[in-house]
Design a protein around this motif. Structure first.
Motif: not given
Length: 465
Positions: A1-5, A20-25, A89-93, A154-163
């Protein structure tokens, strides 16, 4: 999944419910009733579906960590790229100053009191190493973070992968100097009641945690720290305007107890830095000198234990053999054989059971062939022969006063042998401590007298002087 501003609140709200989104998780892993508010105190408690509408919210459950959140107090929110770290997963600035929170989704790690300590230690080691690389605030511990998707940020959702923690650990060096290698620096924190209590409490926790792991439980360890912390909460007497509240003391106790129980790996037998060795010396040379000192300290402790056992056996009238001394000390016979010279010294210095008798005139006379020699009473028999009474024995007359019987189960003068910080010593029963729970101990090796906490004293034996 691509990054989503994410720039609009309505878009963020929709993505919270898209599988499947990081926000859903983030929504599914949040507490059912998280703390939230429009400031960092997060004093409100709301259902998580409503909490996401506030700019600050609690993202991890009280007993589970699903997100590693790093607080960047600088404006370089892309520092993870500069440090070649994996993408968050997120960059919240913050829109005004550029300060950010980086969110990393990890496989959930249980942190409750019943959780295994190794995964918690591993997770904290990974977090501290990554925080150092990201130049993040090391004092930030959550649980409140900037709410991803809120219009304040300003939220940058980059991916939904779990490390996996192992994946993150591959990017950092987990070798971190333990914070217990130095003593408490109370002068540096004398301005703060919280910092003073933290410094005093954590070093007390280091001194008792190994014993509690062997003989007690985490709950008994917590009770010890609580009692110590409440006794130290006398800051009004130290010049502060008021003492800490019960809730503040309890929070500090919980933090110190959990961290020390999980992370402390020191040992009271290992005094790091006690020799003040030059750091310019090669590591092998410092290790050699430290090992030599440790060997000497252990040797002195073993000698003290053997000498104490020899005195005890002699009081009981037991013959000093390697087997008898080994049984009394708990050491092996082979170890006792290496200290055979102590047994020889004890036998040489052993008091005689025969007391010389003097005649009523005070002058001793030679006795040939032991015709008139009589056995002297053994010590402890209760017979007290004085001048003038010898004739009564020679004439066959009995003493006027019957011998006083001595109870063999009672000690005349008791010596309490103890061990403090692996150093043998004895309790000074005739010296009054400054407060309840303390006692004076005299070390056998150097004769030093110190006042110590009774909880840190190990009882070894009771002996008769």
């Amino acid at each position: 999944m691509g990054s989503v501003p994410i720039e609009q609140a309505i878009q963020a709200t929709d993505r919270y419910y898209q599988p499947g989104t990081a926000l859903s998780r983030l929504l599914s892993e949040a507490p059912y009733l998280p703390r939230c508010s429009d400031n960092k105190t997060a004093a409100l408690v709301r259902p998580r579906e409503y909490a996401i509408r506030y700019p600050y919210m609690q993202v991890n459950r009280p007993d589970m960590v699903s997100w590693l959140v790093f607080d960047l107090d600088h404006s370089n929110s892309l520092i993870w790229e500069d440090e070649l770290l994996p993408a968050p997963n997120f960059v919240v600035s913050n829109r005004k100053n550029g300060h950010s929170h980086l969110f990393y989704a990890i496989v959930p790690v249980c942190t409750s009191e019943n959780a295994r300590s190794k995964p918690i230690q591993y997770m904290k080691a990974v977090y501290e190493a990554m925080a150092a690389r990201l130049n993040a605030d090391p004092a930030y511990s959550g649980p409140v973070a900037k709410t991803p998707g809120h219009p304040w940020w300003s939220t940058w959702e980059i991916h939904g992968t779990e490390y996996e923690l192992g994946e993150l650990a591959d990017y950092v060096d987990l070798a971190i100097t333990p914070p217990w290698s130095t003593g408490p620096d109370l002068d540096a924190v004398s301005h703060s009641r919280h910092c003073l209590l933290f410094e005093e409490l954590r070093f007390y926790a280091y001194s008792v945690v190994n014993r509690e792991k062997e003989q007690g439980t985490f709950q008994s360890f917590m009770r010890l720290l609580e009692a110590y912390a409440y006794n130290k909460n006398n800051y009004r007497q130290r010049g502060f305007s008021m003492n800490l509240t019960a809730a503040q003391v309890k929070a500090t106790v919980k933090s110190v107890a959990r961290w020390t129980w999980d992370r402390y790996t020191g040992n009271s037998q290992c005094h790091r830095g006690v020799m003040n060795l030059d750091k310019n010396l090669p590591l092998k040379e410092r290790q050699r000198l430290a090992a030599e000192r440790t060997h000497q300290t252990r040797q002195k402790a073993t000698e003290f234990k053997i000498r104490a056992a020899c005195r005890l056996l002699q009081e009981k009238g037991v013959k000093l053999t390697q087997v008898a001394v080994a049984s009394a000390t708990g050491l092996t016979r082979q170890t006792i054989a290496q200290y055979q010279h102590i047994l020889g010294e004890a036998n040489t210095q052993a008091p005689s059971n025969v007391t010389p008798l003097e005649s009523s005139s005070g002058q001793s006379s030679d006795v040939n062939y032991a015709v008139h020699q009589i056995p002297a009473p053994r010590r402890g028999s209760g017979v007290d022969l004085k001048k003038g009474q010898l004739g009564l024995l020679f004439n066959g007359e009995s003493n006027d006063s019957s011998p006083k019987e001595v109870d063999p189960d009672r000690l005349k003068k008791t010596i309490v042998v103890v061990k403090h910080e692996e150093k043998p010593g004895r309790l000074l029963l005739d010296r009054r401590p400054s407060q309840e729970g303390l006692a004076w101990v005299k070390y056998e090796m150097d004769g030093q007298e110190v006042e110590v906490d009774l909880l840190a004293v190990e009882l070894v034996a009771f002996m008769e002087a």
